[in-house]
Scaffold this active site. Sequence first.
Site, PDB file in Angstrom:
ATOM      1  N   ASP A   1      41.932  45.402  41.885  1.00 26.90           N
ATOM      2  CA  ASP A   1      42.068  43.951  41.769  1.00 26.90           C
ATOM      3  C   ASP A   1      41.637  43.597  40.344  1.00 26.90           C
ATOM      4  O   ASP A   1      41.087  44.438  39.626  1.00 26.90           O
ATOM      5  CB  ASP A   1      41.146  43.260  42.801  1.00 26.90           C
ATOM      6  CG  ASP A   1      41.176  41.743  42.666  1.00 26.90           C
ATOM      7  OD1 ASP A   1      42.280  41.165  42.663  1.00 26.90           O
ATOM      8  OD2 ASP A   1      40.101  41.123  42.546  1.00 26.90           O
ATOM      9  N   SER A   2      41.834  42.328  39.982  1.00 24.33           N
ATOM     10  CA  SER A   2      41.354  41.895  38.660  1.00 24.33           C
ATOM     11  C   SER A   2      39.829  41.857  38.606  1.00 24.33           C
ATOM     12  O   SER A   2      39.259  41.822  37.523  1.00 24.33           O
ATOM     13  CB  SER A   2      41.909  40.503  38.346  1.00 24.33           C
ATOM     14  OG  SER A   2      41.373  39.564  39.255  1.00 24.33           O
TER      15      SER A   2
ATOM     16  N   TYR B   1      43.790  37.398  36.120  1.00 31.15           N
ATOM     17  CA  TYR B   1      45.209  37.732  35.996  1.00 31.15           C
ATOM     18  C   TYR B   1      46.090  36.484  36.168  1.00 31.15           C
ATOM     19  O   TYR B   1      47.190  36.415  35.629  1.00 31.15           O
ATOM     20  CB  TYR B   1      45.616  38.740  37.073  1.00 31.15           C
ATOM     21  CG  TYR B   1      45.209  40.172  36.852  1.00 31.15           C
ATOM     22  CD1 TYR B   1      44.453  40.567  35.743  1.00 31.15           C
ATOM     23  CD2 TYR B   1      45.591  41.156  37.767  1.00 31.15           C
ATOM     24  CE1 TYR B   1      44.089  41.900  35.562  1.00 31.15           C
ATOM     25  CE2 TYR B   1      45.248  42.485  37.592  1.00 31.15           C
ATOM     26  CZ  TYR B   1      44.490  42.858  36.492  1.00 31.15           C
ATOM     27  OH  TYR B   1      44.151  44.186  36.320  1.00 31.15           O
ATOM     28  N   GLY B   2      45.601  35.547  36.974  1.00 27.90           N
ATOM     29  CA  GLY B   2      46.429  34.409  37.396  1.00 27.90           C
ATOM     30  C   GLY B   2      47.151  33.668  36.281  1.00 27.90           C
ATOM     31  O   GLY B   2      48.331  33.358  36.401  1.00 27.90           O
TER      32      GLY B   2
ATOM     33  N   CYS C   1      45.362  42.662  45.211  1.00 30.08           N
ATOM     34  CA  CYS C   1      45.439  41.479  44.347  1.00 30.08           C
ATOM     35  C   CYS C   1      46.828  40.884  44.532  1.00 30.08           C
ATOM     36  O   CYS C   1      47.833  41.599  44.379  1.00 30.08           O
ATOM     37  CB  CYS C   1      45.240  41.910  42.900  1.00 30.08           C
ATOM     38  SG  CYS C   1      45.529  40.606  41.700  1.00 30.08           S
TER      39      CYS C   1
ATOM     40  N   GLU D   1      34.110  34.819  40.217  1.00 29.32           N
ATOM     41  CA  GLU D   1      33.681  35.844  39.254  1.00 29.32           C
ATOM     42  C   GLU D   1      32.322  35.499  38.651  1.00 29.32           C
ATOM     43  O   GLU D   1      31.600  36.378  38.206  1.00 29.32           O
ATOM     44  CB  GLU D   1      34.729  36.025  38.152  1.00 29.32           C
ATOM     45  CG  GLU D   1      36.023  36.682  38.638  1.00 29.32           C
ATOM     46  CD  GLU D   1      35.867  38.181  38.922  1.00 29.32           C
ATOM     47  OE1 GLU D   1      35.123  38.857  38.210  1.00 29.32           O
ATOM     48  OE2 GLU D   1      36.499  38.667  39.888  1.00 29.32           O
TER      49      GLU D   1
ATOM     50  N   CYS E   1      45.102  34.731  47.624  1.00 30.01           N
ATOM     51  CA  CYS E   1      44.399  35.359  46.493  1.00 30.01           C
ATOM     52  C   CYS E   1      43.195  36.025  47.124  1.00 30.01           C
ATOM     53  O   CYS E   1      42.473  35.396  47.919  1.00 30.01           O
ATOM     54  CB  CYS E   1      43.955  34.310  45.476  1.00 30.01           C
ATOM     55  SG  CYS E   1      42.828  34.984  44.223  1.00 30.01           S
ATOM     56  N   THR E   2      42.978  37.293  46.798  1.00 31.17           N
ATOM     57  CA  THR E   2      41.924  38.027  47.502  1.00 31.17           C
ATOM     58  C   THR E   2      40.521  37.540  47.130  1.00 31.17           C
ATOM     59  O   THR E   2      39.551  37.897  47.794  1.00 31.17           O
ATOM     60  CB  THR E   2      42.056  39.542  47.251  1.00 31.17           C
ATOM     61  OG1 THR E   2      42.136  39.773  45.835  1.00 31.17           O
ATOM     62  CG2 THR E   2      43.293  40.096  47.924  1.00 31.17           C
ATOM     63  N   HIS E   3      40.407  36.736  46.075  1.00 30.47           N
ATOM     64  CA  HIS E   3      39.103  36.132  45.764  1.00 30.47           C
ATOM     65  C   HIS E   3      38.745  34.994  46.736  1.00 30.47           C
ATOM     66  O   HIS E   3      37.580  34.678  46.922  1.00 30.47           O
ATOM     67  CB  HIS E   3      39.107  35.519  44.356  1.00 30.47           C
ATOM     68  CG  HIS E   3      38.932  36.504  43.239  1.00 30.47           C
ATOM     69  ND1 HIS E   3      39.906  37.412  42.888  1.00 30.47           N
ATOM     70  CD2 HIS E   3      37.899  36.707  42.379  1.00 30.47           C
ATOM     71  CE1 HIS E   3      39.484  38.128  41.857  1.00 30.47           C
ATOM     72  NE2 HIS E   3      38.265  37.715  41.529  1.00 30.47           N
TER      73      HIS E   3
HETATM   74  N1  DGL Z   1      42.348  38.471  43.408  1.00 25.86           N
HETATM   75  C1  DGL Z   1      43.452  38.140  42.528  1.00 25.86           C
HETATM   76  C2  DGL Z   1      44.620  37.698  43.397  1.00 25.86           C
HETATM   77  O1  DGL Z   1      44.634  38.026  44.577  1.00 25.86           O
HETATM   78  C3  DGL Z   1      42.978  37.175  41.486  1.00 25.86           C
HETATM   79  C4  DGL Z   1      43.828  37.099  40.301  1.00 25.86           C
HETATM   80  C5  DGL Z   1      43.145  36.607  39.060  1.00 25.86           C
HETATM   81  O2  DGL Z   1      42.419  37.374  38.449  1.00 25.86           O
HETATM   82  O3  DGL Z   1      43.422  35.457  38.660  1.00 25.86           O
HETATM   83  O4  DGL Z   1      45.555  37.079  42.945  1.00 25.86           O
END
Ligand code: DGL
Length: 279
Positions: free
Chosen positions: A10-11, A42-43, A74, A153, A185-187
């Site tokens: 993931d990011s 990453y978004g 991600c 984060e 989004c996994t966050h």
């Molecule tokens: N967990 C990433 C996702 O599922 C986050 C992407 C990011 O870093 O913006 O999209």
Amino acid sequence: MDERPIGMFDSGFGGLTVARALIDLAPAENLVYVGDTGRYPYGPRPLAEVREFAIEIARWLVEVHDVKLVVVACNTASAAALEDLQGLLAVPVLGVIEPGVKSMARATRNHRAGVIGTVGTISSGAYQRAVAELEDPPELHCAACPGFVEFVERGDTHSDQVAVLAERLLAPLREAGVDTLLLGCTHYPFLARTIGEVMGREVVLVSSADETAFEVRDMLDRLGCGRRPGQAGYHRFYSSGDVAWFQRVGSRLFGEEIGEVGSVVWSPHECPRREARGD
Ligand code: DGL
């Protein structure tokens, strides 16, 4: 039986939600996790750039750690690179978008569902396409939530500031009357309390983590490459950013068992130059 680890990335911290689900479901499996915190978020990045990052990390997992399977934990990287990775790598690759859509379709009762994600994920149209492929697609309402990932984060999951942002970004979905909200989004599962408070208790929050873990287990069973049950798998975590920070915040979000975090440093034109952990 295949002793090789599962690779996951993931990011940053977001994929830990998928790692947690997988470890709980398949504790015998070995896992190597990369949080690309040196290059998060990453978004807001162009999808082509995210695709390059995803290919670089996935190749590292295969070449350095000899993983038997790659889980793109991600959504943004799944939207940008899943098909490319499936074509490029010699091992199976799973993303989080289809599993999430399946759970969402099962959960909605009024047939009106929402999905929230990063700007990259929502503007890619990946969710809109995946839902359109369902036999009986629900009415879909999408919203990008820029800023959510940065709060996670920083380790901030419950502050007034994140609640104010959530009120503003989620208002259109509340007004649309969705009864199910997919955290695309996994966050975002780390913000579930705040998101749930804003959406109201009648709205079901769905994360792709559990369904992805089930798909991984099914795939291992199908291919006959799971580890023998009853053993304890190892779980190794790497970060491309500040490893002390990853360990500190990661332990809070995931649990103490995150242990020592290895460092991985990407170079612009090749795979990682060094790996501090030494394995
Ligand atoms: N967990 C990433 C996702 O599922 C986050 C992407 C990011 O870093 O913006 O999209």
